[in-house]
Structure formats: structure tokens, C-alpha cells
Design an enzyme around this catalytic site. Structure first.
Site, short mmCIF file in Angstrom:
data_model
loop_
_atom_site.label_atom_id
_atom_site.label_comp_id
_atom_site.label_asym_id
_atom_site.label_seq_id
_atom_site.Cartn_x
_atom_site.Cartn_y
_atom_site.Cartn_z
N ARG A 1 0.80 -1.23 0.00
CA ARG A 1 0.00 0.00 0.00
C ARG A 1 0.83 1.28 0.00
O ARG A 1 0.35 2.33 0.40
CB ARG A 1 -0.99 0.03 1.17
CG ARG A 1 -1.99 -1.11 1.11
CD ARG A 1 -3.19 -0.85 2.00
NE ARG A 1 -3.99 -2.07 2.11
CZ ARG A 1 -3.82 -2.98 3.06
NH1 ARG A 1 -2.93 -2.78 4.02
NH2 ARG A 1 -4.57 -4.06 3.07
N LYS B 1 2.21 11.05 -11.73
CA LYS B 1 1.36 10.11 -12.46
C LYS B 1 2.15 8.83 -12.69
O LYS B 1 3.24 8.87 -13.26
CB LYS B 1 0.94 10.70 -13.81
CG LYS B 1 -0.18 11.72 -13.71
CD LYS B 1 -0.72 12.04 -15.09
CE LYS B 1 -1.89 13.00 -15.00
NZ LYS B 1 -2.40 13.34 -16.35
N GLU C 1 7.58 17.44 -25.80
CA GLU C 1 7.00 17.88 -24.52
C GLU C 1 7.54 19.27 -24.13
O GLU C 1 6.82 20.07 -23.53
CB GLU C 1 7.28 16.85 -23.41
CG GLU C 1 6.65 15.48 -23.64
CD GLU C 1 5.14 15.41 -23.36
OE1 GLU C 1 4.57 16.41 -22.87
OE2 GLU C 1 4.53 14.36 -23.66
N LYS D 1 5.78 22.70 -15.40
CA LYS D 1 4.96 21.55 -15.00
C LYS D 1 4.75 21.53 -13.49
O LYS D 1 3.65 21.26 -13.00
CB LYS D 1 5.59 20.24 -15.47
CG LYS D 1 4.76 19.04 -15.04
CD LYS D 1 4.92 17.83 -15.90
CE LYS D 1 3.89 16.78 -15.48
NZ LYS D 1 4.05 15.52 -16.17
N GLU E 1 -5.51 16.47 -11.19
CA GLU E 1 -6.13 16.77 -12.48
C GLU E 1 -7.63 16.97 -12.40
O GLU E 1 -8.40 16.35 -13.11
CB GLU E 1 -5.78 15.67 -13.50
CG GLU E 1 -6.11 16.10 -14.92
CD GLU E 1 -5.42 15.22 -15.97
OE1 GLU E 1 -4.34 14.70 -15.69
OE2 GLU E 1 -5.97 15.11 -17.06
N ARG F 1 -4.53 21.03 -14.62
CA ARG F 1 -3.52 20.04 -15.00
C ARG F 1 -3.82 19.40 -16.35
O ARG F 1 -2.92 18.95 -17.05
CB ARG F 1 -3.39 18.96 -13.92
CG ARG F 1 -2.29 17.97 -14.21
CD ARG F 1 -1.92 17.11 -13.03
NE ARG F 1 -0.88 16.17 -13.43
CZ ARG F 1 -0.18 15.44 -12.60
NH1 ARG F 1 -0.39 15.52 -11.30
NH2 ARG F 1 0.74 14.61 -13.04
N ASN G 1 -2.09 18.02 -21.22
CA ASN G 1 -2.41 16.99 -22.20
C ASN G 1 -2.57 17.53 -23.61
O ASN G 1 -3.09 16.84 -24.49
CB ASN G 1 -3.69 16.25 -21.79
CG ASN G 1 -3.39 15.15 -20.81
OD1 ASN G 1 -2.46 14.38 -21.03
ND2 ASN G 1 -4.14 15.07 -19.74
N HIS H 1 -2.22 15.24 -26.57
CA HIS H 1 -2.19 13.86 -26.07
C HIS H 1 -3.42 13.04 -26.47
O HIS H 1 -3.33 11.84 -26.62
CB HIS H 1 -2.02 13.84 -24.55
CG HIS H 1 -0.61 14.13 -24.11
ND1 HIS H 1 0.04 15.31 -24.42
CD2 HIS H 1 0.29 13.40 -23.40
CE1 HIS H 1 1.26 15.30 -23.91
NE2 HIS H 1 1.44 14.15 -23.28
N HIS I 1 -2.46 9.84 -28.17
CA HIS I 1 -2.75 8.52 -27.61
C HIS I 1 -3.49 7.65 -28.64
O HIS I 1 -3.28 6.44 -28.70
CB HIS I 1 -3.61 8.65 -26.35
CG HIS I 1 -2.85 9.13 -25.15
ND1 HIS I 1 -3.46 9.53 -23.98
CD2 HIS I 1 -1.52 9.27 -24.93
CE1 HIS I 1 -2.54 9.90 -23.11
NE2 HIS I 1 -1.35 9.76 -23.65
N HIS J 1 6.04 8.01 -27.79
CA HIS J 1 5.03 8.87 -27.20
C HIS J 1 5.21 10.33 -27.64
O HIS J 1 4.27 10.99 -28.07
CB HIS J 1 5.08 8.76 -25.67
CG HIS J 1 4.19 9.72 -24.96
ND1 HIS J 1 2.82 9.68 -25.04
CD2 HIS J 1 4.48 10.79 -24.16
CE1 HIS J 1 2.30 10.66 -24.32
NE2 HIS J 1 3.28 11.35 -23.77
#
Lengths: 370, 370
Positions: free
Chosen positions: B128, B150, B192, B234, B244, B248, B252, B255, B259, B272
Site C-alpha cells: 500500500r 502520475k 513535450e 509543470k 487533475e 492540470r 495533455n 495527447h 494517444h 510517445h
């Protein structure tokens, strides 16, 4: 923890700042949309349940959650602790993705602790976290796993090794569900109830001694009181220590020994609560040998555990080394040092990392086998 | 975000209250115990890396982390986006359990974004949650995935669908590692970098136009400046919106389209950053059609993306419907409504959920193919 009786149901809150959530306890909750719908994040709802619980309650819950253009679906998993694996959680994720559910969806756990732990973990990690509501249907999950946000699955090398802290938006405890609970499951739940008395509340312990036969006879009033008192104690401890840096570890009384039994016997052959019952007796015996409990105290613990219908012996096939090997992997240990939750008195617990190795070995050798 | 030049290295902090952490940038960090050891939680350390990076840096990092009775081990995974799966993360968990590591252990990610995302997710869910340190070795991971917490893995039905928010204790960016980075990976990282200029900083965008050839020529001073400015932008956005809920999402840009390309082509066939490069051009084109960018603005975006060595066309085999099917699963969507990050100007972005369907379809039909 705050209590209220303004509604027809009993209620308390787990105080975790922004993640504060209510626990509602009472009859008929499963059929009451007003008690469930306000906790949904959006119109996408995935009920996670198992093959035992689904025939009993799934259609009722679906009916209660439907309406207002909601898309209510279900995943029905097999039943049992041996199914608490990453593979089962992947089935939940697959179902969510196949349904095209987004991060405004809500997972609703309908079942016992295994379902709650897996659905909670699935919610914690689906798209990095979505809403989650607990509808626990066993006494054990009502008093234990539905409070506190521990979620996760077992690994072949250890129980609950993979997981996350993820709080539900609400816990709905419909006391009617206890009417269908097998006696062995009821006893397993009572193990955790007894635990709360042992670690924190000598008054509750005396109440349990007086009411054990009512509880085992499914007296709803006694069960409701026991659930509320148990949840209140756990909620208070969790609010003070959400991620188990200190005091929350006390909730693990009997669990280090118990997890060893569960792992050795194969998950699900001993119920979690049964293993905790025997484990609490082992912890109490060690506490007595350390001079912290009198023989009268010890006799009361033994009598209470036995009267709940719980095992008072450990498996004959388990050696002291079997226990030690499993106990070394316990999550409470720090840099290889074994830490145990013990009783400094009745209603008082502590985390202790200085048990003499010979004393522990002798306990493990000598504890009654069956 | 705060900056400092008191040490020989550049430094900034990501401000997340109790989870505040530093990003250190400079040469030779991999060989400097004082920059790494303070961030370890205890004596158990698991380095997670891949078959490409291990021969270059693993032994050096192990030497730097050893000493003081520390138990330093490693997991070496295969390389590539197609390995970013739950099965790879299970290998990390298996290694941790086989080593008997407890919750005071530390995972150190040595590699690019794929390694960082998987090691971070493994750390988030091992018992955990355990400590995690990022040592990113690609430009893309240095400016993007190492900041913001993330973590996660891909699912056959979508990128990053399973994961958690889990912050590192520190990010160590050794700029020497860029010397071994293939040109295609450098360009992917620049995508990026360009993104930060486009969404938030027109001045940085002009700086990038002037310095693109130095950056592609691996000029260390220019790269260090670009990394620091990117991480600062960032870090500032993440500090305002860790999970997010709002701003935030601007990170993207490109993206959602990107994606879709990655998923259609099979993860790893397009890098990517390459997919984000083409995706940013698609987002800019849509912004122009909405009347938000002038044709001069649009020409600057096209020139900059092309000068970074990034693709300016999308795969010939992808139809508009291929895009739309993938885009419908995007995590930003709410209750089935498509949300896109677009440019309201150069250096200014917004989340927009009202793109006319015909305009989107026309863009997807007409965007150049190769």
C-alpha cells in the site's frame, strides 16, 4: 467520529478532512435510493459482487440505483479469499474498459471483505482513481474492512501485499443482510468485534461478555450496537492515523499470527476472522508471559473467544518455524525487526518489538494444536 | 516552484505540502551519494531499470547507493512502451517479495518514462505504498513523466488506464545521460518541451525557436535551461492541481490525438513524444479553424515541430473513425462528452468540450497522412 440519530438510520462519520465519509447502519438500506444515489459520482455505475451474494441482493441493488439515465452494470466474481488476486481485479478493470466507463464512474462493492478490498483497489487504480461506495454484507466487512480505506489483494508470498489506501465515499450497512449470513461467517466477524474491546475499550469487552449469546442468535438490536461501537472505535483510530504510521497498527491485534495461519493453510480454508480469533489468543498468551495480563484476564479472553464460536487452537501441521517464516514478511516489521501488537492490559494494546526470541519460540511450540 | 543555485546543481521544488519534493538537475549526479542517499527510506533499495539502460548506468548507480549496510538489488525489465503492462509491474512486486523487502524499502527508477511509470506504480501499491526516487535518463522523462506523480501501465484498450498518483521523494536528473540518447528519443523529448511553451509561455516558445539547433546538437547548457524551464512550468501546474481536477489537464495538449495514434499503431511503434508532436499540430489546426490562432501563429507551430525532427503527418492507415473510437476512451471525457485541450493563443491553452462534430470530423479526414 460523530454520531447522529436524526434519520431513521444510525450514522457516524470517519473524519479524514477532504475524504471524510459517512457510515450508515440500519435495516432496508439496500432498497432506499436516497441513501445510495447521493454518493454516486456520475451516471456510470459498476456493481462488484460475487456468485454467493449476487442471487441474494444484486437485483434489489440494481433497482435501487437505476433511474435518471444511469448506466448500472455488474461484475460477478467467484466467492472466497482464494479469489482475492490481481487476476480478479483485472476482470473488474476489463469490465470497466469494455463498458467505456470514464473517471466519473462509481464502483459499488456489494459483498464481504474480499469484494470490498478488490473493488476498492480496482477503484483506486482505474484511471488513477474513481469513486467507490461500500455495501458490506458480512459482519466482518461491516465492522472491519469497510472502514479505513485499506484495499488490495493477496500475493502467493503474503496477504494484502499489493494494494492502496483509498477511501469510499460512503459505507452503507444494511443490517437485514446479516439474516442470511452463515454461522461460521458470523463468528469470524465477532472476532474483529472482540478485538475492538481488547485493544481499546474494557467496557465494550464486558458488554460483549454479557451479550454474546444475543449476538450469536442474530438479535438485530445487539448486532446494530456492536457494529456501531466497532466502527466508531475503528473510525477514531483511522482518523488519527490514516496510513498506519503509528496507532493504526493496534488494529492488527492477532493478525500477525492469524495471517501466518491463513497463508500456511491456503487462503480461505481458515476464514480471516477465525485466524484472527486464534491469533488474538496467541497475542494474549504472550502478553501474559511478559507479565502484562493476569491469569484472570487471560481466562476472560479465552472464554470470550470460545463463546463466539472461534477456534482456540492452531493447526497441528504448523510448526513454530512455519509461523516465524510467515511472520518475517509482516508489513509492520521495520528493517527486519519483528513487531507484534500485544495487550498491555484488557482494553489496552501496544506495538512491541522486543519480545525475547526464546519466549516467542516457546509460545509457538507450546500453543495448543488441533 | 522555487529555484536555487546554492549547490553546484540547479534545483527546484514541486510544492505539494507534505509531499513536497526536489528536482535536482546537473552533470555527474549519478555518481554523487550525497544527492541520492538522503532520499532513501531505509536500508532496502530496489533499482528498477531496463535492458538498454542497465549496461550504461546500473553499476555506477549501485556503487553510489551502496554502503552503510544497505541491501541494494535490481530488477531489469525489457525495454519499450509495449512492456508497460501490469505483467511487468508484477515482476517488480515478485522481486520485492522474494527479497523480503518491507514497507521501509525504496524503489529507484533508472530509465525513461516507461520505467518511471512502472516503478512508480509498483511503489504506490507495494504494501500500500513505499518510497520512490526517480532517476530519469531520457529528455522526455526528465521534463515530463518525472514531475507530477502520475504512475501506471497501459491496458490493451487504452494507454495509462491503470495507475495511481504517487509522488517521488526526489527526482535526480543527471544531464550527462543525454549524451547517450538516440536522436529520435531526443526529438520525442523536445515535443513535450515545445508543449510547455505552447500552453503557458510565449517567451519560452520564442527561446525554443532560437535554440532548436543547439538543443538538437546536445548543447548541455541549452538542454539544462530547457529542462529547468519545462520542469518549472509543470511543477507549478501540478502544485495547483495535483489530481487533475482542472488546470492540470492542459498538460495533455496533443495527447488525446497522440494517444489515439499510439494505440492504433501498437504501443512503441510511434514514440510517445512523436505522437504528441503530431497531436499538437492537430490541436493547433483545430484551434485555427475555431478562429483562435492566426495563420502566422499556425505557421510558427508547424515550423517549430518540424525543426525538432518530429512527424507532421499522421499514419495513412488511420481513418477519422479510428481516431474517434480511441478518443472516446480519453480520461478527460466526462459522461461521454469529448473534451480537448486546444490553444486559445500561442502560450495559452484551454479545455474545450464544444468542438462542432463536423469540424472535428473534417480535421480528422483532412489532416495530412504519410
Amino acid at each position: 467520529m460523530t454520531a447522529s440519530s436524526a434519520s431513521p438510520y444510525q450514522r457516524l462519520h470517519v473524519e479524514l478532512d477532504a475524504r471524510r465519509y459517512p457510515i450508515h447502519v440500519g435495516p432496508g438500506l439496500l432498497d432506499t435510493p436516497d441513501m445510495l444515489v447521493p454518493y454516486l459520482a456520475g451516471r456510470q455505475v459498476m456493481i462488484v459482487t460475487n456468485e454467493t451474494v449476487a442471487p441474494l441482493y444484486l437485483e434489489r441493488l440494481k433497482r435501487t440505483l437505476s433511474g435518471d439515465d444511469r448506466d448500472v452494470r455488474e461484475v460477478i466474481l467467484p466467492d472466497g479469499e482464494h479469489t482475492k488476486t490481481l487476476a480478479s481485479v483485472e476482470r473488474i478493470w476489463d469490465a470497466l474498459l469494455a463498458a467505456g466507463f470514464n473517471r466519473r464512474c462509481t464502483l459499488v462493492a456489494l459483498g464481504g471483505g474480499v469484494i470490498g478490498d478488490m473493488a476498492g483497489y480496482a477503484a483506486a487504480c482505474y484511471q488513477r482513481g474513481v469513486a467507490f461506495v461500500q455495501v458490506p454484507t458480512t459482519l466482518l466487512s461491516q465492522v472491519d474492512s469497510s472502514v479505513g480505506g485499506k484495499t488490495g489483494v493477496n500475493h502467493p508470498r503474503g496477504k494484502n501485499m499489493i494494494g492502496a489506501f483509498w477511501q469510499p465515499r460512503a459505507v452503507l450497512i444494511d443490517t437485514d443482510t446479516l439474516a442470511t449470513l452463515p454461522g461460521r461467517e458470523l463468528a469470524a466477524g465477532l472476532a474483529e468485534v472482540i478485538k475492538y474491546g481488547l485493544i481499546q475499550d474494557a467496557g465494550f469487552l464486558a458488554w460483549l461478555e454479557a451479550r454474546m449469546s444475543s449476538l450469536r442468535g442474530l438479535d438485530v438490536e445487539a448486532l446494530t450496537d456492536a457494529i456501531l461501537r466497532s466502527c466508531a472505535i475503528k473510525a477514531e483510530i483511522v482518523a488519527r492515523d490514516e496510513t498506519e504510521q503509528g496507532q493504526r497498527a493496534l488494529l492488527n491485534l492477532g493478525h500477525t499470527f492469524g495471517h501466518a495461519i491463513e497463508a500456511h493453510q491456503g487462503y480461505g480454508n481458515w476464514l480471516h476472522g477465525e485466524a484472527v480469533g486464534a491469533g488474538m489468543l496467541m497475542a494474549a498468551t504472550l502478553s501474559q508471559r511478559l507479565g502484562w495480563l493476569s491469569s484472570e484476564d487471560m481466562a476472560r479472553v479465552e472464554t470470550l473467544v470460545a463463546s463466539a464460536g472461534l477456534p482456540v487452537t492452531v493447526p497441528a501441521a504448523m510448526s513454530a518455524d512455519d509461523f516465524l517464516a510467515a511472520m518475517r514478511l509482516d508489513k509492520k516489521n521495520i528493517d527486519g525487526r519483528l513487531r507484534l501488537v500485544l495487550l498491555s492490559g484488557l482494553g489496552e494494546a501496544c506495538v512491541y518489538d522486543d519480545t525475547p526470541p526464546d519466549m516467542l519460540k516457546a509460545l509457538l511450540d507450546e500453543f495448543p494444536r488441533a
